[in-house]
Design an enzyme around this catalytic site. Sequence first.
Site, short mmCIF file in Angstrom:
data_model
loop_
_atom_site.label_atom_id
_atom_site.label_comp_id
_atom_site.label_asym_id
_atom_site.label_seq_id
_atom_site.Cartn_x
_atom_site.Cartn_y
_atom_site.Cartn_z
N GLU A 126 0.81 -1.07 -0.03
CA GLU A 126 0.00 0.10 0.08
C GLU A 126 1.12 1.46 -0.05
OE1 GLU A 126 -2.72 -0.28 3.21
OE2 GLU A 126 -3.73 -2.04 2.20
N HIS B 178 -10.15 0.49 0.46
CA HIS B 178 -10.49 -0.21 1.67
C HIS B 178 -11.81 -0.42 1.67
CE1 HIS B 178 -6.23 0.68 2.97
NE2 HIS B 178 -6.48 -0.19 3.94
#
Length: 300
Positions: free
Chosen positions: A158, A191
């Site tokens: 990420e 997310h």
Amino acid sequence: MDLLNDSDENTCLYSGLACIFLTFSYVGSLYIWRSKLNRTDSLSRSPSHEDGDHPRTIKRRFFSVFCMMLIAPIFTFTLVKEETLERGTLREYMGFRLSGMIAALIIPLLLTATLFLGPLTMHFIAGTWRLYTNPVIWISSFQELVWLRNHVMAPISEEWVFRSCMMPLLLQCLDPLTAVFTGPFLFGIAHFHHVHELLSGGHSIKSALFISLFQFSFTTVFGAYSAYLFLRTGHFFAPLVAHVFCNHLGFPNFFEVLRFPLLQRIIIIINYFLGLYLWIYLLVPLTSPSIYGNKLELLT
């Protein structure tokens, strides 16, 4: 002059589309392996469904995310213009250099730990901090796929995709402060895919949306903090260590404070507020570019 403006507009358009593409590709890479994996162990609490914690699913997603880590820099190398690299090389814009690396590994970690002073106080009072001194715990953790996902693969991938590869593209179109809050919005969207797993796990639509919205808000705020660390320190490792630490502790469970005796409860609550105050007070001085040898100084 008009041609220059057209060129700049095209650069921003392509950079923005690339960031959006990378966001949805990152999430999509987690779901290209469509299969129903059942929990057959005694811990199963729900009917048969695709399980994000199943070892086979985790291994497949490791491979998918690794591929995304190879694809993402292609967009960065291709779309970043020479004019953007006014203060340094592309490697430096992506947060990789030796100067200030030790500081980037330690100071942002301590700064983030200050914010979590309340939860850390609970760990100390409860005695769970002793687990960190047990080598057996560390050895078993590195052999557990869920732990590796949360503490190694997820933070590295990420931060690499959303910070190192995306931020140089965003900086071509936005001022650094705006980029700090724009990139994390995409990070939060990434997310939002958890709503699918929550619905598959038996949650109601209302419950899944509420949990996902909370995760979106929390990850967006963290993304802004991570992007701030990235630009202020000029290091990939600064947001990485903060990310690993936050993934480990998770969002503070404020209700857990009620389980402690009154005196300990007061100490914990005081440390919650003290940690927040110290974090706000120390945020700017402890991320000063001069500490990390950050000559880019994109966010001052």
